[in-house]
Enzyme design. Structure first.
Site, mmCIF file in Angstrom:
data_model
loop_
_atom_site.group_PDB
_atom_site.id
_atom_site.type_symbol
_atom_site.label_atom_id
_atom_site.label_comp_id
_atom_site.label_asym_id
_atom_site.label_seq_id
_atom_site.Cartn_x
_atom_site.Cartn_y
_atom_site.Cartn_z
ATOM 1 N N GLY A 109 0.786 -1.230 0.000
ATOM 2 C CA GLY A 109 0.000 0.000 0.000
ATOM 3 C C GLY A 109 0.816 1.276 0.000
ATOM 4 N N SER A 110 2.013 1.248 -0.579
ATOM 5 C CA SER A 110 2.772 2.506 -0.618
ATOM 6 C C SER A 110 2.091 3.522 -1.539
ATOM 7 C CB SER A 110 4.231 2.276 -1.031
ATOM 8 O OG SER A 110 4.341 1.918 -2.379
ATOM 9 N N ASN A 111 1.440 3.061 -2.593
ATOM 10 C CA ASN A 111 0.670 4.000 -3.432
ATOM 11 C C ASN A 111 -0.534 4.544 -2.672
ATOM 12 O OD1 ASN A 111 1.616 4.369 -6.366
ATOM 13 N ND2 ASN A 111 1.966 2.186 -5.949
ATOM 14 N N LEU B 297 -4.662 -7.239 -6.745
ATOM 15 C CA LEU B 297 -4.242 -8.282 -7.680
ATOM 16 C C LEU B 297 -5.365 -9.114 -8.292
ATOM 17 C CD1 LEU B 297 -0.996 -9.558 -5.906
ATOM 18 C CD2 LEU B 297 -1.223 -8.041 -7.870
ATOM 19 N N ASN C 269 -6.284 2.422 -12.280
ATOM 20 C CA ASN C 269 -5.258 1.494 -11.804
ATOM 21 C C ASN C 269 -3.885 2.094 -12.095
ATOM 22 O OD1 ASN C 269 -4.110 -1.036 -10.894
ATOM 23 N ND2 ASN C 269 -3.729 -1.555 -13.039
ATOM 24 N N HIS D 241 0.081 0.857 -13.006
ATOM 25 C CA HIS D 241 0.873 -0.302 -13.445
ATOM 26 C C HIS D 241 2.342 0.126 -13.537
ATOM 27 C CE1 HIS D 241 1.567 -4.151 -15.360
ATOM 28 N NE2 HIS D 241 2.360 -3.520 -16.207
ATOM 29 N N ASP E 272 -4.903 -4.426 -17.353
ATOM 30 C CA ASP E 272 -3.954 -3.383 -17.792
ATOM 31 C C ASP E 272 -4.258 -2.861 -19.188
ATOM 32 O OD1 ASP E 272 -2.538 -3.855 -15.390
ATOM 33 O OD2 ASP E 272 -1.430 -5.487 -16.321
ATOM 34 N N GLU F 274 5.658 6.350 -9.477
ATOM 35 C CA GLU F 274 4.269 5.958 -9.212
ATOM 36 C C GLU F 274 3.647 6.886 -8.173
ATOM 37 O OE1 GLU F 274 3.222 1.812 -8.616
ATOM 38 O OE2 GLU F 274 5.168 1.203 -9.382
HETATM 39 C C1 GRF Z 1 2.924 -1.050 -7.617
HETATM 40 O O1 GRF Z 1 4.120 -1.266 -8.297
HETATM 41 C C2 GRF Z 1 1.785 -0.847 -8.577
HETATM 42 O O2 GRF Z 1 2.182 -0.271 -9.781
HETATM 43 C C3 GRF Z 1 1.330 -2.263 -8.834
HETATM 44 O O3 GRF Z 1 1.488 -2.929 -7.619
HETATM 45 C C4 GRF Z 1 2.477 -2.277 -6.844
HETATM 46 C C5 GRF Z 1 1.845 -1.941 -5.535
HETATM 47 O O4 GRF Z 1 2.735 -1.386 -4.626
HETATM 48 N N1 GRF Z 1 -0.008 -2.289 -9.365
HETATM 49 P P1 GRF Z 1 2.182 -0.758 -3.277
HETATM 50 O O5 GRF Z 1 1.339 -1.830 -2.596
HETATM 51 O O6 GRF Z 1 1.387 0.454 -3.629
HETATM 52 O O7 GRF Z 1 3.412 -0.451 -2.483
#
Ligand code: GRF
Length: 187
Positions: A12-14, A92, A107, A109, A150, A179
C-alpha cells in the site's frame, strides 16, 4: 470533494501517497480516502488505513460463492462509503462486471503500457520482463480500468531510464518513486 475507495492487496505505498496527497498535497480539499478494501487480511495497506483513521475492510473470498459475489460485497462497501472514484493500488484480483459497471475505476501499473502488462504481469514479473527485453526505459502508467488486465485508456505515464546494471529490485524502486508522484496527479 470526491470520495476515493482504494483497493489493495499488499504494502500500500501508493495508497500512502494518495492519503498523503489528500491531507497535505495535490489532492487537499479535492479528494479524501473514504474506505480501503483488501482481499488479504494481513495486507499492510489495511494497517496504513487504520493508522489514518480510515475504514479498513477485509473481504474474505472464502465467504463468497464466487468472484461475482465477492465483487458484490466490495461494491456494497464502496456504495456504503459513497465512493465516487475507485483506485486500484497493488490490487491483484480481476474485477467482475457488477463492480466494473458501477464505478469509475483507475489502476496504476509499473511499466509503460501497453508494453509489459496483462495477466500475470505484476510485481517483479513486470520488471524482469522489462530487463529481459533490454528496454532502455520503463516507467509507470495510470489508466482507466476495463474488463481486461492493464488495458483501459491511459491517463498519464512517466518514464524512468533503465541502466544495464539494473535488477528487478532496483528498477522497481525507481519506478515506485514516479508511481507515487503520478497517481495523485492522475486522480
Ligand atoms: C505497484 O508497483 C503498482 O504499480 C502495482 O502494484 C504495486 C503496488 O505497490 N499495481 P504498493 O502496494 O502500492 O506499495
Amino acid at each position: 470533494m470526491i470520495k476515493l475507495g482504494v483497493l489493495v492487496s499488499g504494502s500500500g505505498s501508493n495508497l500512502q501517497a494518495i492519503m498523503d496527497a489528500c491531507v497535505s498535497g495535490i489532492l487537499k480539499g479535492k479528494a479524501e480516502v473514504a474506505v480501503v478494501i483488501s482481499n488479504k487480511k494481513e495486507a499492510f495497506g489495511l494497517e496504513r488505513a487504520r493508522r489514518n483513521n480510515i475504514p479498513a475492510v477485509f473481504v474474505d473470498r472464502k465467504d463468497c460463492g464466487g468472484p461475482a459475489e465477492f465483487c458484490e460485497k466490495i461494491k456494497q462497501e464502496l456504495l456504503k462509503n459513497k465512493v465516487g472514484l475507485v483506485c486500484l493500488a497493488g490490487y491483484l484480483l480481476k474485477l467482475e462486471t457488477n463492480l466494473l459497471g458501477s464505478f469509475k475505476i483507475v489502476n496504476i501499473h509499473p511499466a509503460l503500457l501497453p508494453k509489459h502488462g496483462g495477466k500475470g504481469m505484476y510485481g517483479h514479473f513486470v520488471h524482469e520482463a522489462v530487463i529481459n527485453a533490454k528496454e532502455k526505459e520503463s516507467g509507470a502508467t495510470v489508466h482507466w480500468v476495463d474488463e481486461h488486465y492493464d488495458h483501459g485508456n491511459i491517463i498519464v505515464q512517466q518514464k524512468v531510464s533503465v541502466s544495464t546494471d539494473d535488477t528487478s529490485e532496483t528498477l522497481a524502486a525507481k519506478v515506485l518513486i514516479v508511481e507515487h508522484e503520478i497517481y495523485p496527479k492522475a486522480i
